[in-house]
Design an enzyme around this catalytic site. Sequence first.
Site, PDB file in Angstrom:
ATOM      1  N   GLY A 184      46.398  47.122  36.880  1.00 35.46           N
ATOM      2  CA  GLY A 184      45.705  48.342  36.439  1.00 35.46           C
ATOM      3  C   GLY A 184      45.100  48.182  35.059  1.00 35.46           C
ATOM      4  O   GLY A 184      43.937  48.512  34.815  1.00 35.46           O
ATOM      5  N   ASP A 213      52.520  45.145  28.226  1.00 38.54           N
ATOM      6  CA  ASP A 213      52.918  46.325  29.012  1.00 38.54           C
ATOM      7  C   ASP A 213      54.212  45.922  29.716  1.00 38.54           C
ATOM      8  O   ASP A 213      54.202  45.461  30.847  1.00 38.54           O
ATOM      9  CB  ASP A 213      51.802  46.657  30.015  1.00 38.54           C
ATOM     10  CG  ASP A 213      52.069  47.955  30.750  1.00 38.54           C
ATOM     11  OD1 ASP A 213      52.632  48.884  30.141  1.00 38.54           O
ATOM     12  OD2 ASP A 213      51.734  48.044  31.954  1.00 38.54           O
ATOM     13  N   CYS A 215      56.512  52.265  30.485  1.00 42.00           N
ATOM     14  CA  CYS A 215      56.404  53.536  31.213  1.00 42.00           C
ATOM     15  C   CYS A 215      57.776  54.207  31.254  1.00 42.00           C
ATOM     16  O   CYS A 215      58.208  54.720  32.277  1.00 42.00           O
ATOM     17  CB  CYS A 215      55.816  53.333  32.608  1.00 42.00           C
ATOM     18  SG  CYS A 215      56.807  52.297  33.676  1.00 42.00           S
TER      19      CYS A 215
HETATM   20  N1  SAM Z   1      50.363  46.068  33.252  1.00 44.44           N
HETATM   21  C1  SAM Z   1      50.590  46.249  34.668  1.00 44.44           C
HETATM   22  C2  SAM Z   1      49.536  47.188  35.235  1.00 44.44           C
HETATM   23  O1  SAM Z   1      48.958  47.955  34.484  1.00 44.44           O
HETATM   24  O2  SAM Z   1      49.290  47.124  36.448  1.00 44.44           O
HETATM   25  C3  SAM Z   1      52.005  46.726  34.921  1.00 44.44           C
HETATM   26  C4  SAM Z   1      53.031  45.807  34.345  1.00 44.44           C
HETATM   27  S1  SAM Z   1      54.687  46.207  34.754  1.00 44.44           S
HETATM   28  C5  SAM Z   1      55.022  47.552  33.746  1.00 44.44           C
HETATM   29  C6  SAM Z   1      55.554  44.919  33.984  1.00 44.44           C
HETATM   30  C7  SAM Z   1      55.371  43.541  34.590  1.00 44.44           C
HETATM   31  O3  SAM Z   1      56.152  42.593  33.857  1.00 44.44           O
HETATM   32  C8  SAM Z   1      55.829  43.434  36.036  1.00 44.44           C
HETATM   33  O4  SAM Z   1      54.786  42.992  36.850  1.00 44.44           O
HETATM   34  C9  SAM Z   1      56.957  42.414  35.999  1.00 44.44           C
HETATM   35  O5  SAM Z   1      56.987  41.557  37.114  1.00 44.44           O
HETATM   36  C10 SAM Z   1      56.662  41.633  34.741  1.00 44.44           C
HETATM   37  N2  SAM Z   1      57.867  40.977  34.181  1.00 44.44           N
HETATM   38  C11 SAM Z   1      59.139  41.020  34.635  1.00 44.44           C
HETATM   39  N3  SAM Z   1      59.931  40.273  33.859  1.00 44.44           N
HETATM   40  C12 SAM Z   1      59.167  39.739  32.902  1.00 44.44           C
HETATM   41  C13 SAM Z   1      59.428  38.874  31.812  1.00 44.44           C
HETATM   42  N4  SAM Z   1      60.636  38.429  31.545  1.00 44.44           N
HETATM   43  N5  SAM Z   1      58.376  38.517  31.047  1.00 44.44           N
HETATM   44  C14 SAM Z   1      57.145  38.987  31.299  1.00 44.44           C
HETATM   45  N6  SAM Z   1      56.855  39.828  32.306  1.00 44.44           N
HETATM   46  C15 SAM Z   1      57.845  40.200  33.096  1.00 44.44           C
END
Ligand code: SAM
Length: 443
Positions: free
Chosen positions: A115, A179, A232
């Site tokens: 997004g 994010d 979020c």
């Molecule tokens: N920014 C995205 C959007 O707007 O569609 C949403 C991101 S979501 C809140 C957070 C993301 O961080 C997820 O896709 C997750 O898989 C990833 N994530 C999980 N563990 C992580 C880590 N240790 N380091 C970085 N990213 C990670």
Amino acid sequence: MILPNDFIDELKIVLGDDTDKYITLFEEAPFRGISVNRLKTTPEQLFSMLPFEPEQSPFYSDSFYLPENAENIGQMPLHHAGAFYVQEPSAASAVSLLDIHNGDIVLDLCAAPGGKTSQIASMLGGSGLIWSNEVVKSRASILLSNSERMGITHGVISSCDPEVLCSRLSGYFDKVLVDAPCSGEGMFRKNHSAISEWSREHALACADRQLAILDSAAKALKCGGTMVYSTCTFNYDENEGVVKRFLECHGDFEPLEISHTAARKAFVGNGIRITPVEGGEGHFAAVFRKNGDSDTNIKYYKYPLINKEQKKLVQKFIEDIFVVSPELVPVIIGDKLYLMPDGLPDMGRLGVIRSGIFAGTVTKNRIDPEHALFSCAKPEQLCRVLDLPPDDQRISDFLRGFEIDCDGSGYTGVAVGGIMLGFGKCSGGRLKNKYPKGLRKNS
Ligand code: SAM
């Protein structure tokens, strides 16, 4: 649905007297929204074709609330065409704080499903670079699919550990968005089952992980550059707590003021918080500037040279499809033709799964085009386009993978209301459907 007492206690820390308002609002329907993709359209063009009236959100100029009568929007042809991204309005707030300008080199470190990457690309307008990273491989492929749908040309998609990526690309980015994965309290109204996964311990574990990601992200940012941290969730430890801990260890970072009148002020580091009380499901964001002198040692990508014959083949391929050629560098790797933005850094061992666009598959004496090449084009750039209104039966048939009627011959773009959807091959009055099987509608 009963909210856990522990959660309500934590909520009181950040919402104070508004906690009861939140609890009342908890039973109401969640806000829904879309962000308009300016790589493909404008709000005016899009809204003239929608059967409902979106309403401006206060959190980002291209974000709009969906009214109750907006149904099955993910199934709409205009959604398939990438004219908009379904994004709840408060989630659109963070990118607006990045202060993106044409030509910026931007990192979206936790990017799936895409997004915010889509918003960044929309603001870059086909200039600069958006590098979207998602450490979870299965989610990175969803990110890739969404990036192709949104028609992003100046992008790199990787699935890499943040520390590895940010150390290698140290000081390369003008803007960085983190994010971060979080306890997701802002998702509770939409997804009641997420509440059962909530615990104080989980929120604290998320905070440690967020801080580690931010520490990595700090390296990737250029001196003088801007970084946004967002989640979020409402949780104090994951938001203000992380900001405070980050600033304590990074004297070169300074929190910037945010002038968002619709959001509530956070308690630390000039951050903002949006809750259902302010008209969004839940988001937190803080902005930092990195001070100091730049010290980057980036190695640049050595674009593989294409030989004379390949050059001729590529030229014929492009001239057969485009009246205006894309301003991207052709690169052949194995049997695949990519069109890449200029000036990329060395991408070796960074888990890169796409740079630029996958334009075609090279066979002995021709190149067969790929969906992404048409998805990122504008109808006026193409030699042949079948442009149909959203309610034309042929659009529905095309999305379901059927052949449709078509004049002319050769590779032909299919557009819905002036927005590229995909392509097919025309001959004998019929268009052979090339819309990817995995994207087709079932009914
Ligand atoms: N920014 C995205 C959007 O707007 O569609 C949403 C991101 S979501 C809140 C957070 C993301 O961080 C997820 O896709 C997750 O898989 C990833 N994530 C999980 N563990 C992580 C880590 N240790 N380091 C970085 N990213 C990670």
